[in-house]
Write an enzyme that holds these catalytic residues in place. Structure first.
Site, PDB file in Angstrom:
ATOM      1  N   GLY A   1      49.878 -43.120  -5.357  1.00  0.00           N
ATOM      2  CA  GLY A   1      50.796 -44.199  -4.996  1.00  0.00           C
ATOM      3  C   GLY A   1      51.678 -44.676  -6.134  1.00  0.00           C
ATOM      4  O   GLY A   1      52.277 -45.743  -6.060  1.00  0.00           O
TER       5      GLY A   1
ATOM      6  N   LYS B   1      45.898 -44.095   5.235  1.00  0.00           N
ATOM      7  CA  LYS B   1      45.314 -45.330   4.707  1.00  0.00           C
ATOM      8  C   LYS B   1      45.355 -46.426   5.798  1.00  0.00           C
ATOM      9  O   LYS B   1      45.204 -46.111   6.964  1.00  0.00           O
ATOM     10  CB  LYS B   1      46.033 -45.747   3.421  1.00  0.00           C
ATOM     11  CG  LYS B   1      46.135 -44.566   2.448  1.00  0.00           C
ATOM     12  CD  LYS B   1      46.562 -44.934   1.075  1.00  0.00           C
ATOM     13  CE  LYS B   1      46.615 -43.661   0.231  1.00  0.00           C
ATOM     14  NZ  LYS B   1      46.786 -43.930  -1.170  1.00  0.00           N
TER      15      LYS B   1
HETATM   16  P1  PGA Z   1      49.806 -40.955  -2.314  1.00  0.00           P
HETATM   17  O1  PGA Z   1      48.277 -41.102  -1.859  1.00  0.00           O
HETATM   18  O2  PGA Z   1      50.301 -39.630  -1.799  1.00  0.00           O
HETATM   19  O3  PGA Z   1      50.515 -42.116  -1.673  1.00  0.00           O
HETATM   20  O4  PGA Z   1      49.822 -41.002  -3.805  1.00  0.00           O
HETATM   21  C1  PGA Z   1      47.407 -39.997  -1.865  1.00  0.00           C
HETATM   22  C2  PGA Z   1      46.018 -40.424  -1.455  1.00  0.00           C
HETATM   23  O5  PGA Z   1      45.601 -41.539  -1.801  1.00  0.00           O
HETATM   24  O6  PGA Z   1      45.304 -39.669  -0.770  1.00  0.00           O
END
Ligand code: PGA
Length: 248
Positions: free
Chosen positions: A173, A10
């Site tokens: 998340g 991200k």
């Molecule tokens: P996360 O994000 O593992 O932090 O839940 C996964 C993603 O958005 O690809």
């Protein structure tokens, strides 16, 4: 089918942090041909990650988003050919944050998948339902609609050349994951639709699960029916943690 381990950083890690991550990751991750590992840094850190991986070409790098046009007056956007030239082999398309924070539509995801394929990038089409959609019993309908629109302009061969990631929006998340059983149910439905869209070539399209994957739950999720890999956000930001997950 080889499992795919994809790290979605991200909006984290600039070029220097990406280079440092890669140094630490390759130190702990021995070369192996039994799995595919892909890092998705910020677009501005793709070149640094690729450069750091010069001696490890089996570890792939991708961008988190592309525009569907090749060039032109689209300030702030990155085209698929530019991403490719910067060292990307893969492109995430239609990630839930693109859809829900930036208002990206199903149709735009379709144009991006087609643009990625044209440029020689492997699109990773992300699909997933919100908590409200799940509560209304619309999970399959939403996910399959996103899948059909996302692959609408890919053609049969293009469908077979893509990857798909199922990421329930409520699991991203949040520390909440789908149970392996719930994930399997959706993955089986995605596989059936992929076969309808892409024919026999689509039986090998990896379908990744994503949403709060970490080193504790990775093995159980990966063992679920039709789960062919993991797309990991938060738990992929630390090189040692990512190393453990990529070895699952
Ligand atoms: P996360 O994000 O593992 O932090 O839940 C996964 C993603 O958005 O690809």
């Amino acid at each position: 089918m080889q499992p795919v381990f994809a790290a979605n950083w991200k909006m984290n890690h600039g070029p220097e942090e990406a280079a440092e991550f890669v140094r630490r990751f390759v130190a702990g991750f021995a070369p192996t041909s039994d799995r595919t590992v892909i890092l998705f840094p910020s677009a501005l850190a793709v070149a640094a990650a690729r450069e750091g991986l010069r001696a490890r070409p089996e570890i792939k790098v991708g961008v988190q988003n592309i525009h569907w046009e090749e060039r032109g007056a689209f300030t702030g956007e990155t085209s698929a050919p530019i991403a490719r030239a910067a060292g990307a082999d893969y492109a995430l398309v239609g990630h839930s944050e693109r859809r829900h924070v930036f208002g990206e539509t199903d149709e735009q995801a379709g144009k991006k998948v087609a643009a990625g394929l044209r440029a020689g990038l492997t699109p990773v089409l992300c699909v997933g339902e919100t908590a409200a959609e799940r509560e209304r019993g619309e999970t399959a309908a939403v996910v399959l609609r996103q899948l059909r629109s996302g692959l609408a302009q890919a053609g049969r061969a293009g469908v077979a050349a893509c990857l798909v990631a199922y990421e329930p929006v409520w699991a991203i998340g949040t520390g909440e994951t789908a149970t392996p059983r719930d994930a399997a149910e959706v993955h089986v439905a995605i596989r059936a639709e992929l076969r309808a869209l892409g024919g026999d070539g689509a039986v090998n399209v990896p379908i990744l699960y994503g949403g709060s994957v970490n080193q504790e739950n990775a093995a159980a999720l990966l063992a679920a029916d039709e789960v062919g890999g993991l797309l990991v956000g938060g738990a992929s930001l630390d090189a040692e943690r990512w190393c453990t997950i990529a070895r699952t």
